[in-house]
Write a protein that holds these residues in place. Structure first.
Motif, short mmCIF file in Angstrom:
data_model
loop_
_atom_site.label_atom_id
_atom_site.label_comp_id
_atom_site.label_asym_id
_atom_site.label_seq_id
_atom_site.Cartn_x
_atom_site.Cartn_y
_atom_site.Cartn_z
N LEU A 99 -8.79 9.12 61.61
CA LEU A 99 -9.70 8.86 60.50
C LEU A 99 -9.38 9.75 59.30
O LEU A 99 -9.45 9.32 58.15
CB LEU A 99 -11.15 9.08 60.94
CG LEU A 99 -11.73 8.04 61.91
CD1 LEU A 99 -13.14 8.45 62.33
CD2 LEU A 99 -11.73 6.64 61.31
N GLU A 100 -8.98 11.00 59.58
CA GLU A 100 -8.59 11.88 58.50
C GLU A 100 -7.34 11.35 57.80
O GLU A 100 -7.23 11.40 56.56
CB GLU A 100 -8.36 13.30 59.02
CG GLU A 100 -8.03 14.30 57.94
CD GLU A 100 -8.00 15.73 58.45
OE1 GLU A 100 -7.94 16.65 57.59
OE2 GLU A 100 -8.04 15.94 59.68
N SER A 101 -6.39 10.83 58.58
CA SER A 101 -5.17 10.28 57.98
C SER A 101 -5.46 9.05 57.14
O SER A 101 -4.70 8.73 56.21
CB SER A 101 -4.15 9.93 59.08
OG SER A 101 -4.55 8.77 59.79
N GLU A 102 -6.58 8.36 57.45
CA GLU A 102 -7.00 7.19 56.69
C GLU A 102 -7.93 7.56 55.54
O GLU A 102 -8.41 6.68 54.82
CB GLU A 102 -7.72 6.19 57.62
CG GLU A 102 -6.84 5.58 58.69
CD GLU A 102 -5.88 4.56 58.12
OE1 GLU A 102 -6.24 3.88 57.14
OE2 GLU A 102 -4.75 4.45 58.66
N ASP A 103 -8.20 8.85 55.40
CA ASP A 103 -9.12 9.35 54.38
C ASP A 103 -10.51 8.73 54.53
O ASP A 103 -11.21 8.49 53.55
CB ASP A 103 -8.57 9.07 52.97
CG ASP A 103 -9.25 9.95 51.90
OD1 ASP A 103 -9.67 11.07 52.26
OD2 ASP A 103 -9.36 9.51 50.75
#
Length: 280
Positions: free
Chosen positions: A52-56
């Motif tokens: 989710l962090e990589s997807e912002d």
């Protein structure tokens, strides 16, 4: 182990449910799983958080500098960034926005998300009811059996895919910079999207925890009214029963939980209004 305990000295207990959640002096949240066999589940939650962090995507962030998850004294422990110094919930409109955005994401196979089987989860919970009266257990099992048959006949209309799994206003917090974020990523799974809408619906329709205007705003922002779907009552009954069974697992640890469990199961037996149920 000694160092970990020392780090919890002076920590603030934030929640006590499936996890004991503490806020440390630093802006760090520590989650200690009650189930000692939850290592695989929490490994998946950490993978979800990093994806989710990589997807912002606006969600709670796992601490990068700490091995995740850790096993301390036989308990599974994870460390997360604290949203802010006090717990402040976001709005139902922001919950709807986050869910709509989440449901558009296409998860990678590397997450290893399981398919959600609510009936299997319900029966697993029933097997853990070792501190409730036998007649209460039998009543819950009979109700579960009936709902399992009705669930199998449901015709879902929303796309099947990634869901939060426990989407409700209690799992959407205000970040210190002002935006809303999702927390409690343990139940991410693949399922009909209706599952992510049912809690907000019954919080309004059955429990009165949301106002009509709040629910209408949620529907407007998400774009679908679950209560107009023919399968709503079955899904609501099943989700409601899962809430009662979960609380039944806590009766030996808390007088408050035992009292609320008694209130809820009595209302199920009598078919009474649920508006005297208390949030947990």
């Amino acid at each position: 182990m000694r160092g970990f305990r020392a780090g919890l000295v002076g920590a603030e207990l934030v929640r006590l449910g499936s996890h004991a959640v503490y806020r440390l002096g630093a802006p760090v949240i520590v989650r200690i799983a009650r189930d000692p066999d939850s290592l695989e589940e929490m490994e998946r939650a950490v993978r979800v958080a990093r994806w989710l962090e990589s997807e912002d995507f606006p969600a709670t962030r796992v601490l990068a500098e700490v091995p995740q998850p850790s096993v301390v004294g036989g308990r599974v422990v994870t460390f997360w960034e604290s949203a802010q110094e006090r717990e402040e919930y976001a709005t139902v409109e922001e919950l709807a926005d986050l869910l709509r955005r989440l449901h558009w994401l296409e998860e990678p196979e590397s997450l290893g998300l399981p398919y959600f089987d609510p009936v299997a989860k319900l029966w697993k919970g029933l097997e853990s009811l070792d501190a409730v009266a036998e007649d209460d257990r039998k009543f819950l099992e009979e109700r579960a059996g009936k709902l399992a048959k009705e669930y199998d006949r449901l015709d879902f209309v929303l796309p099947f895919g990634l869901i939060h799994g426990d989407a409700n206003i209690g799992n959407v917090l205000r970040h210190r910079d002002g935006h809303a974020i999702m927390i409690d990523l343990d139940d991410f799974t693949l399922a009909p999207r209706e599952w992510d809408l049912v809690l907000t619906a019954i919080f309004y329709d059955r429990f009165g925890w949301h106002t009509r205007s709040e629910y209408e705003a949620f529907v407007y922002r998400y774009g679908f009214d679950l209560m107009n779907w023919p399968g709503y009552s079955v899904l609501a009954d099943l989700r409601e029963l899962m809430m009662v069974v979960w609380l039944g697992q806590q009766v030996s640890a808390s007088t408050k939980s035992a009292e609320e469990f008694a209130r809820r199961i009595n209302s199920l037996r009598a078919g009474n209004d649920r508006r005297d149920w208390k949030p947990f």
